[in-house]
Design a protein around this motif. Structure first.
Motif, PDB file in Angstrom:
ATOM      1  N   MET A 248       5.061   3.717   8.248  1.00 18.23           N
ATOM      2  CA  MET A 248       5.134   3.804   9.710  1.00 18.23           C
ATOM      3  C   MET A 248       3.959   4.612  10.250  1.00 18.23           C
ATOM      4  N   HIS A 249       3.665   5.715   9.554  1.00 20.18           N
ATOM      5  CA  HIS A 249       2.550   6.574   9.943  1.00 20.18           C
ATOM      6  C   HIS A 249       1.228   5.819   9.815  1.00 20.18           C
ATOM      7  N   GLU A 250       1.071   5.132   8.689  1.00 21.06           N
ATOM      8  CA  GLU A 250      -0.173   4.406   8.432  1.00 21.06           C
ATOM      9  C   GLU A 250      -0.384   3.280   9.439  1.00 21.06           C
ATOM     10  N   ALA A 251       0.703   2.645   9.899  1.00 17.97           N
ATOM     11  CA  ALA A 251       0.569   1.570  10.881  1.00 17.97           C
ATOM     12  C   ALA A 251       0.075   2.113  12.227  1.00 17.97           C
ATOM     13  N   VAL A 252       0.438   3.365  12.527  1.00 17.22           N
ATOM     14  CA  VAL A 252      -0.085   4.024  13.725  1.00 17.22           C
ATOM     15  C   VAL A 252      -1.563   4.345  13.528  1.00 17.22           C
ATOM     16  N   LEU A 253      -1.887   4.923  12.383  1.00 13.11           N
ATOM     17  CA  LEU A 253      -3.280   5.270  12.088  1.00 13.11           C
ATOM     18  C   LEU A 253      -4.180   4.036  12.138  1.00 13.11           C
ATOM     19  N   ASP A 254      -3.648   2.909  11.638  1.00  8.21           N
ATOM     20  CA  ASP A 254      -4.456   1.687  11.590  1.00  8.21           C
ATOM     21  C   ASP A 254      -4.828   1.198  12.988  1.00  8.21           C
ATOM     22  N   ALA A 255      -3.952   1.412  13.949  1.00 13.83           N
ATOM     23  CA  ALA A 255      -4.239   0.975  15.322  1.00 13.83           C
ATOM     24  C   ALA A 255      -5.456   1.696  15.898  1.00 13.83           C
TER      25      ALA A 255
ATOM     26  N   GLY B  56       0.803  -1.219   0.000  1.00 17.47           N
ATOM     27  CA  GLY B  56       0.000   0.000   0.000  1.00 17.47           C
ATOM     28  C   GLY B  56       0.832   1.264   0.000  1.00 17.47           C
ATOM     29  N   ASN B  57       2.179   1.119  -0.177  1.00 21.32           N
ATOM     30  CA  ASN B  57       3.089   2.256  -0.123  1.00 21.32           C
ATOM     31  C   ASN B  57       3.667   2.530  -1.508  1.00 21.32           C
ATOM     32  N   GLY B  58       3.471   3.750  -2.018  1.00 16.69           N
ATOM     33  CA  GLY B  58       3.904   4.079  -3.373  1.00 16.69           C
ATOM     34  C   GLY B  58       5.399   3.947  -3.584  1.00 16.69           C
ATOM     35  N   LYS B  59       6.214   4.393  -2.645  1.00 16.43           N
ATOM     36  CA  LYS B  59       7.674   4.330  -2.803  1.00 16.43           C
ATOM     37  C   LYS B  59       8.155   2.881  -2.862  1.00 16.43           C
ATOM     38  N   ALA B  60       7.595   2.012  -2.015  1.00 17.62           N
ATOM     39  CA  ALA B  60       7.993   0.606  -2.014  1.00 17.62           C
ATOM     40  C   ALA B  60       7.681  -0.051  -3.351  1.00 17.62           C
ATOM     41  N   ILE B  61       6.505   0.272  -3.908  1.00 19.71           N
ATOM     42  CA  ILE B  61       6.119  -0.297  -5.211  1.00 19.71           C
ATOM     43  C   ILE B  61       7.043   0.233  -6.304  1.00 19.71           C
ATOM     44  N   ALA B  62       7.340   1.528  -6.266  1.00 14.81           N
ATOM     45  CA  ALA B  62       8.210   2.132  -7.273  1.00 14.81           C
ATOM     46  C   ALA B  62       9.615   1.542  -7.229  1.00 14.81           C
ATOM     47  N   MET B  63      10.073   1.186  -6.042  1.00 11.86           N
ATOM     48  CA  MET B  63      11.399   0.584  -5.888  1.00 11.86           C
ATOM     49  C   MET B  63      11.419  -0.886  -6.265  1.00 11.86           C
ATOM     50  N   GLY B  64      10.256  -1.468  -6.484  1.00 12.30           N
ATOM     51  CA  GLY B  64      10.190  -2.898  -6.752  1.00 12.30           C
ATOM     52  C   GLY B  64      10.336  -3.719  -5.492  1.00 12.30           C
ATOM     53  N   GLU B  65       9.981  -3.140  -4.334  1.00 11.50           N
ATOM     54  CA  GLU B  65      10.104  -3.802  -3.031  1.00 11.50           C
ATOM     55  C   GLU B  65       8.769  -3.797  -2.286  1.00 11.50           C
ATOM     56  N   PRO B  66       7.744  -4.410  -2.869  1.00 11.87           N
ATOM     57  CA  PRO B  66       6.408  -4.346  -2.246  1.00 11.87           C
ATOM     58  C   PRO B  66       6.181  -5.343  -1.122  1.00 11.87           C
TER      59      PRO B  66
END
Length: 465
Positions: free
Chosen positions: A451-458, A382-392
């Motif tokens: 990291m931010h989203e994992a906090v929001l998800d809680a 769900g993270n754009g940078k990870a997908i762009a890096m090819g590390e999803p």
């Protein structure tokens, strides 16, 4: 041989010892450091640093074999294990030389030899069995570190059965490898050799790999390893090893079945023991518990004037813990106000692929400690940078106290999480709650947004899943 007097003597030049010596010198103490082998200790010479150089090479090999996904192509991709090892050793040597320079710059007197307590406030130094010096000081810090644990039946022989030392400077590139133990050391070497093309079997006596990590992270990494082609046996008992001329057969019981696995080499990574032998502890008030020196919150042993830091004192066996203890110990000796070290605020990192990083309590440990918890999760997909890096492939998990909002723990797996865990570590050290973390603006596009989203998800506020 004249006695040499100091304010402080440090026995051991690893990441705890040399940092303690430098800080003591900065505080105006006349300081001596005794080291019998390599400045920088195991971490710099045979652990943290050179293994990262090796792992970097294996990551590059993986990337070279996935070039098509990035729009590139290459033929006849190959590597030279000798050159990979040579680069790793060069990195270690460069940094060891840097430690020597720092000690000289800070006017720390370095003694090359084996140190041993020799009475109250005294330490003798020998080299190859011959006396070098008799030192005295009001304060002596023991920082002798630890070494690989040896279990009956898998004693390293330097050829077929390796410790981490032989695994770092292999005489051959094994085509088949068995790694016994799936902690940080075992997982890293299993990942290194797997990404260089070896058939790797990872054997763990407990019910999951990376057993000190949160159970969800362990499961995530195990699935990632298996997807990469690694064979993993958990709840496994090694019944014995049979050595051949140039191969080893392991007899392993797992899942109610006994199987035999043959490999070119076996790596034993079954923990470490403290270096408490032959350093003069006999007849002192220093207490040893299961090969580790017992200390209080200011690193004091039971012997007045004698202190201990780092791996010698037990888990967590981490270089940054040793360095922090070294500074804390010296500043306490100097009479400065110090904050007692909270081990729950010490991050741990494992540099396999995917990387693993964590700080604080696991979800299970938090519940056992009596906390009512709120848990957040966010996947790298769900993270754009990870997908762009090819590390999803990755995930972040946060654990909060439901009543107070205290961040109890954070657990991560995926690319570069070892560089990001410090964000949660700072948050824990500053005792921030979910409110401050949710109100923090994270840069876009970065993997740290997860990291931010994992906090929001809680707290039911996640946006991108």
């Amino acid at each position: 041989m004249a006695e040499t007097s100091f304010d402080l003597i440090v026995l051991g030049g690893g990441p705890g010892g040399y940092v303690a010596a430098i800080r003591a010198a900065q505080l105006g103490m006349k300081t001596a450091l005794v080291e019998r082998e390599h400045l920088g200790g195991i971490c710099l010479n045979w652990g943290c640093i050179p293994t990262k150089a090796l792992l970097r090479s294996s990551e590059i090999n993986h990337l070279l074999h996935t070039l098509d996904a990035y729009g590139f192509s290459a033929d006849n991709i190959r590597f030279d294990i000798g050159k990979i090892v040579k680069r790793s050793r060069a990195v270690a040597n460069q940094l060891s030389g840097g430690v020597k320079h720092l000690l000289r710059k800070n006017k720390v007197t370095v003694f090359d030899g084996h140190g041993k307590l020799a009475g109250k406030g005294k330490l003798s130094v020998t080299k190859d069995g011959k006396p070098v010096a008799e030192l005295s000081a009001k304060h002596i810090i023991l920082a002798t570190g630890a070494r690989a644990r040896v279990l009956p039946g898998i004693e390293p022989d330097g050829k077929l059965i390796w410790t981490y030392r032989e695994a770092m400077v292999p005489d051959i590139m094994p085509k088949r490898l068995i790694v016994i133990g799936s902690g940080a050391i075992g997982a890293e070497f299993a990942s290194f050799y797997l990404n260089l093309g070896a058939e790797v079997t990872l054997v763990e006596v407990l019910d999951r790999i990376l057993p000190v990590e949160d159970a969800e992270i362990s499961t995530f990494v195990q699935k990632a390893f298996q997807k990469q082609g690694m064979k993993i046996l958990t709840g496994a008992k090694l019944q014995g090893l049979r050595k051949g001329a140039d191969e080893v057969t392991a007899v392993i019981e797992a899942g109610g079945k006994v199987q035999e696995i043959t490999a070119d080499r076996v790596i034993s990574a079954v923990g470490i023991v403290g270096n408490v032998e032959d350093i003069g502890l006999e007849g002192t008030g220093v207490k040893v518990d299961r090969t580790h020196v017992v200390i209080d919150e200011l690193c004091r042993t039971g012997e007045p004037g004698v202190y201990a830091i780092g791996d010698l004192t037990g888990p967590p066996w981490l270089a940054h813990k040793a360095s922090h203890e070294g500074v804390l110990c010296v500043e306490a000796i100097a009479g400065k106000h110090v904050h007692v070290l909270d081990t729950k605020n010490i991050p741990g990192c494992t540099y396999c692929r995917p990387q693993v990083a964590s700080v604080g309590l696991t979800e299970e440990a938090a519940k056992k400690a009596g906390h009512e918890v709120k848990v957040g999760r966010f996947p790298f997909i769900g993270n754009g940078k990870a997908i762009a890096m090819g590390e999803p492939e990755g995930m972040i998990k946060t654990v909060f106290d439901a009543k107070t909002g205290e961040l109890l723990g954070a657990h991560m797996a995926g690319t570069e999480v070892t560089e990001m865990i410090q964000g949660y570590t700072i948050a824990k050290t500053m005792e921030t709650t979910e409110t401050e973390l949710m109100e923090t603006v994270f840069p876009h596009p970065t993997i740290s947004e997860a990291m931010h989203e994992a906090v929001l998800d809680a707290y039911g506020r996640v946006i991108h899943i």
